[in-house]
Design a protein around this motif. Structure first.
Motif, PDB file in Angstrom:
ATOM      1  N   ALA A 349       0.836  -1.200   0.000  1.00 12.67           N
ATOM      2  CA  ALA A 349       0.000   0.000   0.000  1.00 12.67           C
ATOM      3  C   ALA A 349       0.874   1.254   0.000  1.00 12.67           C
ATOM      4  N   ALA A 350       0.338   2.309  -0.587  1.00 11.15           N
ATOM      5  CA  ALA A 350       1.077   3.579  -0.668  1.00 11.15           C
ATOM      6  C   ALA A 350       1.104   4.263   0.697  1.00 11.15           C
ATOM      7  N   ASP A 351       2.108   5.079   0.879  1.00 13.13           N
ATOM      8  CA  ASP A 351       2.221   5.922   2.064  1.00 13.13           C
ATOM      9  C   ASP A 351       0.879   6.610   2.316  1.00 13.13           C
ATOM     10  N   GLY A 352       0.387   6.555   3.533  1.00 12.51           N
ATOM     11  CA  GLY A 352      -0.852   7.268   3.867  1.00 12.51           C
ATOM     12  C   GLY A 352      -2.103   6.421   3.799  1.00 12.51           C
ATOM     13  N   TYR A 353      -2.101   5.322   2.994  1.00 16.65           N
ATOM     14  CA  TYR A 353      -3.287   4.475   2.882  1.00 16.65           C
ATOM     15  C   TYR A 353      -3.589   3.814   4.232  1.00 16.65           C
ATOM     16  N   PRO A 354      -4.830   3.688   4.680  1.00 15.77           N
ATOM     17  CA  PRO A 354      -6.100   3.936   3.980  1.00 15.77           C
ATOM     18  C   PRO A 354      -6.572   5.385   3.989  1.00 15.77           C
ATOM     19  N   GLY A 355      -5.744   6.314   4.458  1.00 11.16           N
ATOM     20  CA  GLY A 355      -6.054   7.734   4.267  1.00 11.16           C
ATOM     21  C   GLY A 355      -5.641   8.117   2.847  1.00 11.16           C
ATOM     22  N   THR A 356      -5.411   9.397   2.627  1.00 11.14           N
ATOM     23  CA  THR A 356      -5.046   9.871   1.292  1.00 11.14           C
ATOM     24  C   THR A 356      -3.661   9.356   0.924  1.00 11.14           C
ATOM     25  N   PRO A 357      -3.562   8.564  -0.158  1.00  4.75           N
ATOM     26  CA  PRO A 357      -2.260   7.962  -0.481  1.00  4.75           C
ATOM     27  C   PRO A 357      -1.350   8.911  -1.249  1.00  4.75           C
ATOM     28  N   GLY A 358      -0.023   8.693  -1.072  1.00  2.78           N
ATOM     29  CA  GLY A 358       0.949   9.385  -1.913  1.00  2.78           C
ATOM     30  C   GLY A 358       0.881   8.784  -3.313  1.00  2.78           C
ATOM     31  N   LEU A 412       8.046 -10.206  -2.516  1.00 12.30           N
ATOM     32  CA  LEU A 412       7.812  -8.838  -2.066  1.00 12.30           C
ATOM     33  C   LEU A 412       9.125  -8.114  -1.733  1.00 12.30           C
ATOM     34  N   ALA A 413      10.098  -8.873  -1.249  1.00  9.97           N
ATOM     35  CA  ALA A 413      11.379  -8.256  -0.864  1.00  9.97           C
ATOM     36  C   ALA A 413      12.090  -7.639  -2.067  1.00  9.97           C
ATOM     37  N   ALA A 414      11.727  -8.047  -3.275  1.00 11.65           N
ATOM     38  CA  ALA A 414      12.376  -7.502  -4.469  1.00 11.65           C
ATOM     39  C   ALA A 414      11.648  -6.276  -5.016  1.00 11.65           C
ATOM     40  N   VAL A 415      10.586  -5.851  -4.331  1.00 14.84           N
ATOM     41  CA  VAL A 415       9.797  -4.698  -4.789  1.00 14.84           C
ATOM     42  C   VAL A 415      10.171  -3.479  -3.955  1.00 14.84           C
ATOM     43  N   ARG A 416      10.328  -2.335  -4.591  1.00 10.96           N
ATOM     44  CA  ARG A 416      10.645  -1.096  -3.863  1.00 10.96           C
ATOM     45  C   ARG A 416       9.667   0.007  -4.228  1.00 10.96           C
ATOM     46  N   LEU A 417       9.078   0.626  -3.215  1.00 10.64           N
ATOM     47  CA  LEU A 417       8.233   1.805  -3.405  1.00 10.64           C
ATOM     48  C   LEU A 417       8.409   2.666  -2.159  1.00 10.64           C
ATOM     49  N   ALA A 418       8.962   3.860  -2.341  1.00 10.09           N
ATOM     50  CA  ALA A 418       9.277   4.721  -1.193  1.00 10.09           C
ATOM     51  C   ALA A 418       8.024   4.978  -0.360  1.00 10.09           C
ATOM     52  N   GLY A 419       8.152   4.799   0.952  1.00  7.56           N
ATOM     53  CA  GLY A 419       7.054   5.119   1.872  1.00  7.56           C
ATOM     54  C   GLY A 419       5.970   4.063   1.932  1.00  7.56           C
ATOM     55  N   SER A 420       6.085   2.996   1.142  1.00  2.49           N
ATOM     56  CA  SER A 420       5.005   1.990   1.108  1.00  2.49           C
ATOM     57  C   SER A 420       4.982   1.185   2.406  1.00  2.49           C
ATOM     58  N   HIS A 421       3.859   0.536   2.659  1.00  2.00           N
ATOM     59  CA  HIS A 421       3.771  -0.344   3.825  1.00  2.00           C
ATOM     60  C   HIS A 421       2.987  -1.581   3.470  1.00  2.00           C
ATOM     61  N   HIS A 422       3.236  -2.660   4.217  1.00  2.00           N
ATOM     62  CA  HIS A 422       2.506  -3.913   4.018  1.00  2.00           C
ATOM     63  C   HIS A 422       2.457  -4.636   5.352  1.00  2.00           C
ATOM     64  N   ARG A 423       1.554  -5.584   5.474  1.00  2.00           N
ATOM     65  CA  ARG A 423       1.516  -6.398   6.690  1.00  2.00           C
ATOM     66  C   ARG A 423       2.567  -7.495   6.604  1.00  2.00           C
ATOM     67  N   THR A 424       3.165  -7.816   7.748  1.00  2.00           N
ATOM     68  CA  THR A 424       4.184  -8.873   7.755  1.00  2.00           C
ATOM     69  C   THR A 424       3.618 -10.190   8.286  1.00  2.00           C
TER      70      THR A 424
END
Ligand code: AMP
Ligand code: GLY
Length: 441
Positions: A349-358, A412-424
Motif C-alpha cells: 500500500a502507498a504511504d498514507g493508505y487507507p487515508g489519502t495515499p501518496g 515482495l522483498a524484491a519490490v521497492r516503493l518509497a514510503g510503502s507499507h505492508h503487513r508482515t
C-alpha cells in the motif's frame, strides 16, 4: 454472422468447450489483473481487453479508456471491441446497472443486474434477503435519525459494530469496544446523510466464500481468508484488504459445501423467488462462530485480494465457467479442478493508505512474476509509478501454506516503493495452527 457461428458451435460442442474468443474485463485493480492472467490461460480465449486497466494489465490485455460507472459507455465499448463476454470486476458499476446495459446490447455479461447487486449495495436489502432465506447473520438495527442513536446503541453491548448502509469500499465499518468511538462514527455517517447499521458482534474466524451463481445453480470456489485491518495483529483501521490466503488449512474440507447448503443456496433461491435472480459471483463473508456460520456481508463480485489467491489454484479454464454463468448454462459445468497446494498474497500500500495515499512514486520490481498491479500507471518514460492506495498485490504459491507464504514475502522483498507499507503477518497464524472455530457451549 460470426456471432451466429459461435452460437452454432456452442450448441454443437456444449457450453464449456466452445471458444469464448474475445473477453473484455472492466476494472483496474489487482483482482482484474488476476482475472486476466487466468483468462489468458484459457485456450478458448483469443483476445483480451481491459478497461481502464493499469500498468500491469497492459502487459496481458489491450487497454481501453472507460468511465466504468457509465452503463451506456460500457455497452458501447463492448460492441465496439466486439466482445463475446464482458466480465465486470468492481461493485460500483454493477450497482449502477452496467451489466443490464451490456446484456441489453446483446453481449454476454458476467455480473449481476442492478437489482441483484443490491445484495452488496444496500446492507438493509441484504438483511431482508437473509431473513427471507432463513440464513444466520448478525442482528441489526438501522438508524437514520441522530435523535434515535443513543437509545439504539443502548440495545447493543460492546464490542459495537457500526456500518454505513451503502458502498464504502470496506472502509465504512468500525468495530470497537468504546461506545464513544462507536457513537462518533455513527454521527459522522449520519451527518454525511448516510443511514447507519448497528450490528451485534460476531465472534470466530472469518472466511470468504466465492460462488459462481446462475439463478439457483451454485458452484463454490475454494474458501479463502482476507485481512481487512491495515496493521499487523489486526491493528488500525479497516481497509479494502491487505492480504489473503487460500485454502483454509484450519477448516473442514466440507466447509464450502456446508456453506452452500446453509447460506448461499438459500440466498440464491430467495433471489430467484423475489424475481431478481443473481447471475455472477456471489461472495459470502462469514464468521465461523461457535453457533455455526453467520453472514457478515455479501458482495456481488469477486473479492479483492482473495481473487489473487483463489484463481491461481483453479485449473478449470476460467472463461468457460464465467461464460456458462453469464449464459445460464452453469448447471452443465463439470466439477472444478483445483491444483494442490496454497497461495498467499500480500498487498503493498502507498504511504498514507487507507487515508489519502501518496501518488506518482516510482516502483521497482513491479514487472516481476507474481506481482499483480492495482494502483499503478506507466509514465511516458516507461517507469511504473503508484496511482492509488493499494498499489500491488504480490502472490506466492507453494506446496503448503508455509511455502506459499515464504514465496510471497520473498517476491515482495524484491519490490521497492518509497514510503510503502505492508503487513508482515499475512497467513502467519494459520501457518502456526493458531486459528480454530470456537466450540459450542
Ligand atoms: P464489512 O464491510 O461488512 O465486510 O465489514 C468489514 C469487517 O468488519 C469485516 O471483515 C469484519 O472483520 C468486521 N465486521 C463487520 N461486521 C461484523 C460483525 N457483526 N461482527 C464482527 N465483526 C464484524
Ligand atoms: N476482500 C474484501 C472485499 O473484496 O470486499
Amino acid at each position: 454472422m460470426r456471432e451466429r457461428q459461435v452460437r452454432l458451435r456452442q450448441r454443437a460442442e456444449g457450453p464449456l468447450r466452445f471458444r469464448i474468443v474475445r473477453v473484455l474485463v472492466v476494472g483496474s485493480g489487482a483482482r482484474e489483473h488476476a482475472i486476466l492472467l487466468s483468462l489468458a490461460q484459457d485456450p478458448g480465449v483469443t483476445a483480451l481487453a481491459c478497461a481502464p486497466g493499469n500498468a500491469g494489465t497492459a502487459s496481458v490485455a489491450e487497454q481501453r479508456g472507460l468511465d466504468v460507472v457509465d452503463p451506456t459507455a460500457v455497452a458501447a465499448l463492448a460492441l465496439d471491441w466486439r466482445a463475446d463476454l464482458v466480465v465486470i470486476g468492481p461493485e460500483v458499476p454493477l450497482v449502477a446497472g452496467v451489466a443490464d446495459a451490456v446484456r441489453a446490447a446483446g453481449v454476454a455479461c458476467f455480473g449481476p443486474s442492478r437489482e441483484a447487486a443490491r445484495i452488496e449495495g444496500s446492507k438493509a436489502f441484504a438483511k431482508d434477503v437473509m431473513a427471507g432465506a432463513g440464513v444466520p447473520t448478525a442482528s441489526c438495527e438501522i438508524v437514520d435519525n441522530p435523535a434515535h442513536l443513543d437509545v439504539a446503541l443502548d440495545r447493543f453491548v460492546a464490542p459495537y459494530v457500526v456500518k454505513d448502509d451503502g458502498l464504502a469500499a470496506g472502509k465504512g465499518v468500525v468495530v470497537t469496544g468504546d461506545r464513544d468511538l462507536a457513537r462518533a462514527h455513527a454521527m459522522t455517517l449520519l451527518d454525511g446523510g448516510h443511514p447507519v447499521l448497528l450490528e451485534s458482534f460476531l465472534d470466530g474466524p472469518e472466511a470468504s466464500l466465492f460462488c459462481l451463481v446462475d439463478g439457483e445453480t451454485v458452484v463454490p470456489l475454494l474458501p479463502a481468508q482476507d485481512f481487512k485491518r491495515v496493521g499487523d495483529d489486526d491493528s488500525g483501521p479497516n481497509t479494502g484488504g491487505m492480504g489473503a490466503y487460500a485454502p483454509l488449512p484450519w477448516a473442514s474440507p466440507d466447509l464450502a459445501d456446508e456453506l452452500v447448503a446453509a447460506v448461499v443456496g438459500p440466498v440464491a433461491r430467495e433471489m430467484v423467488a423475489r424475481g431478481t435472480p443473481f447471475q455472477g459471483l456471489l461472495y459470502a463473508g462469514l464468521a465461523l462462530t461457535s453457533a455455526g456460520p453467520s453472514v457478515i456481508e455479501f458482495n456481488c463480485r469477486f473479492g479483492d485480494p482473495e481473487t489473487q489467491v483463489v484463481l491461481p489454484l483453479l485449473r478449470t479454464p476460467l472463461a468457460g465457467l464465467l461464460h456458462a454463468t453469464a449464459t445460464g448454462t452453469l448447471a452443465g459445468a463439470a466439477p472444478l479442478d483445483w491444483a494442490p497446494g496454497a497461495a498467499v498474497t500480500v498487498v503493498v500500500a502507498a504511504d498514507g493508505y487507507p487515508g489519502t495515499p501518496g501518488l506518482g512514486d516510482p516502483i521497482t520490481g513491479a514487472d516481476a512474476d507474481g506481482v499483480l498491479h492495482a494502483g499503478t500507471r506507466r509514465r511516458d518514460d516507461g517507469a511504473v509509478v503508484s496511482a492509488g492506495g493499494r498499489v500491488l498485490s504480490v502472490v506466492g504459491t507453494g506446496a503448503d501454506l508455509a511455502a506459499a507464504r515464504a514465496d510471497a514475502y520473498r517476491r515482495l522483498a524484491a519490490v521497492r516503493l518509497a514510503g510503502s507499507h505492508h503487513r508482515t503477518d499475512i497467513a502467519l497464524r494459520a501457518v502456526n495452527g493458531e486459528i480454530g472455530v470456537p466450540s459450542a457451549g
